[in-house]
Write a protein that holds these residues in place. Sequence first.
Motif, mmCIF file in Angstrom:
data_model
loop_
_atom_site.group_PDB
_atom_site.id
_atom_site.type_symbol
_atom_site.label_atom_id
_atom_site.label_comp_id
_atom_site.label_asym_id
_atom_site.label_seq_id
_atom_site.Cartn_x
_atom_site.Cartn_y
_atom_site.Cartn_z
ATOM 1 N N UNK A 7 -15.416 -15.242 18.508
ATOM 2 C CA UNK A 7 -15.077 -16.664 18.302
ATOM 3 C C UNK A 7 -13.597 -16.565 19.415
ATOM 4 N N UNK A 8 -13.101 -15.875 19.409
ATOM 5 C CA UNK A 8 -11.650 -15.984 19.730
ATOM 6 C C UNK A 8 -11.837 -14.059 20.717
ATOM 7 N N UNK A 9 -11.027 -15.156 22.393
ATOM 8 C CA UNK A 9 -10.160 -13.520 22.686
ATOM 9 C C UNK A 9 -9.798 -13.841 23.004
ATOM 10 N N UNK A 10 -8.573 -12.989 23.727
ATOM 11 C CA UNK A 10 -7.306 -12.379 24.005
ATOM 12 C C UNK A 10 -6.675 -13.038 24.762
ATOM 13 N N UNK A 11 -6.001 -13.760 25.270
ATOM 14 C CA UNK A 11 -5.588 -14.058 26.949
ATOM 15 C C UNK A 11 -4.062 -13.115 27.217
ATOM 16 N N UNK A 12 -3.953 -13.171 28.388
ATOM 17 C CA UNK A 12 -3.002 -12.038 28.893
ATOM 18 C C UNK A 12 -2.794 -12.730 30.198
ATOM 19 N N UNK A 13 -1.191 -13.054 30.289
ATOM 20 C CA UNK A 13 -0.506 -13.201 30.978
ATOM 21 C C UNK A 13 0.392 -12.350 31.946
ATOM 22 N N UNK A 14 1.352 -11.436 32.821
ATOM 23 C CA UNK A 14 1.550 -10.967 33.158
ATOM 24 C C UNK A 14 2.329 -11.475 34.083
ATOM 25 N N UNK A 15 3.711 -10.504 34.734
ATOM 26 C CA UNK A 15 4.461 -11.806 35.562
ATOM 27 C C UNK A 15 5.355 -10.626 36.484
ATOM 28 N N UNK A 16 5.753 -10.302 37.267
ATOM 29 C CA UNK A 16 6.440 -9.422 37.956
ATOM 30 C C UNK A 16 6.634 -10.197 39.454
ATOM 31 N N UNK A 17 8.247 -10.021 39.061
ATOM 32 C CA UNK A 17 8.740 -9.614 40.250
ATOM 33 C C UNK A 17 9.597 -8.335 41.359
ATOM 34 N N UNK A 18 8.769 -8.840 42.417
ATOM 35 C CA UNK A 18 9.273 -7.813 43.282
ATOM 36 C C UNK A 18 10.094 -7.602 44.046
ATOM 37 N N UNK A 19 10.626 -5.971 44.058
ATOM 38 C CA UNK A 19 11.756 -5.444 44.683
ATOM 39 C C UNK A 19 11.024 -6.027 46.330
ATOM 40 N N UNK A 20 10.294 -5.725 46.929
ATOM 41 C CA UNK A 20 9.977 -6.670 48.600
ATOM 42 C C UNK A 20 9.059 -7.308 48.803
ATOM 43 N N UNK A 21 8.834 -7.956 49.675
ATOM 44 C CA UNK A 21 7.944 -8.395 50.325
ATOM 45 C C UNK A 21 6.376 -7.808 50.070
ATOM 46 N N UNK A 22 5.145 -8.563 49.367
ATOM 47 C CA UNK A 22 3.551 -7.654 49.617
ATOM 48 C C UNK A 22 3.535 -6.942 50.978
ATOM 49 N N UNK A 23 3.729 -7.170 52.245
ATOM 50 C CA UNK A 23 3.228 -6.026 53.724
ATOM 51 C C UNK A 23 4.502 -5.861 54.507
ATOM 52 N N UNK A 24 5.653 -5.236 52.745
ATOM 53 C CA UNK A 24 6.091 -4.718 53.425
ATOM 54 C C UNK A 24 5.950 -2.910 52.529
ATOM 55 N N UNK A 69 7.570 -13.510 42.916
ATOM 56 C CA UNK A 69 6.987 -13.388 41.263
ATOM 57 C C UNK A 69 5.766 -13.033 41.570
ATOM 58 N N UNK A 70 4.339 -11.818 40.656
ATOM 59 C CA UNK A 70 3.199 -12.293 41.298
ATOM 60 C C UNK A 70 2.894 -12.200 39.962
ATOM 61 N N UNK A 71 1.708 -12.379 40.131
ATOM 62 C CA UNK A 71 0.941 -12.402 38.691
ATOM 63 C C UNK A 71 -0.286 -12.105 37.970
ATOM 64 N N UNK A 72 -0.774 -11.303 36.649
ATOM 65 C CA UNK A 72 -1.827 -11.018 36.183
ATOM 66 C C UNK A 72 -2.052 -11.298 34.845
ATOM 67 N N UNK A 73 -3.626 -12.108 35.514
ATOM 68 C CA UNK A 73 -3.332 -13.071 34.082
ATOM 69 C C UNK A 73 -5.591 -12.263 33.755
ATOM 70 N N UNK A 74 -5.781 -12.016 32.290
ATOM 71 C CA UNK A 74 -6.657 -11.915 31.931
ATOM 72 C C UNK A 74 -7.491 -12.041 30.574
ATOM 73 N N UNK A 75 -8.810 -12.008 30.086
ATOM 74 C CA UNK A 75 -8.893 -12.089 28.970
ATOM 75 C C UNK A 75 -10.172 -11.230 28.430
ATOM 76 N N UNK A 76 -9.615 -11.197 27.570
ATOM 77 C CA UNK A 76 -10.367 -9.746 26.207
ATOM 78 C C UNK A 76 -10.916 -9.858 25.337
ATOM 79 N N UNK A 77 -12.241 -9.549 25.138
ATOM 80 C CA UNK A 77 -12.359 -9.874 23.510
ATOM 81 C C UNK A 77 -12.073 -8.916 22.417
ATOM 82 N N UNK A 78 -11.046 -8.447 22.347
ATOM 83 C CA UNK A 78 -9.708 -8.455 21.278
ATOM 84 C C UNK A 78 -9.100 -7.408 21.779
#
Length: 175
Positions: A7-24, A69-78
């Motif tokens: 009936x419920x799922x677990x959402x997660x957000x993770x943020x990360x501060x890059x040391x260099x640009x993504x194209x570095x 800062x890049x983000x990652x967000x997902x939803x999981x059953x448990x």
Amino acid sequence: MTSSPHASHLAQLNVATLLHPMDDPRIAPFVELLDPVNAAADGAPGFVWRLVEDGAGDATGLRPAGEDVIVNMSVWETQEALWDFAYRSGHLEALRRRREWFDRHVEAHLVLWWVPAGHRPGLDEAMDRLADLRAHGPSPRAFTFASSYTAAEAAGHPAGRPEPGGPGSAPRRAQ
């Protein structure tokens, strides 16, 4: 999104501060891991959904917390399904190398919260949960693996914050 008996799922957000640009070139090893790690998540037991930018295979172009800062967000059953993916799969190798690519966070960078099955959280919702965790500490509304709450506990606190000292409240640390 996969179907689920929960009936419920677990959402997660993770943020990360890059040391260099993504194209570095110093970030290239991380970029090379994105597709295989995301594919592993998509096929992992208990995976429900993950945020991707329109027209992209990941969410690294979305920057709700700042340009570096890049983000990652997902939803999981448990919670167990998310834990198994994060710490008992190929994702662990990327996690071990995070200091090569990301700044060390001095405040919470991962937040977990329960959502109704079928709900896809938006970035505003996720950033609000992270802000709540940073401002107030863990609660049934916003928590971490180390200070988790069940879906039932979260459902019992519709306002999101437990009464100070009440059931489910976390002890507050002195600042």
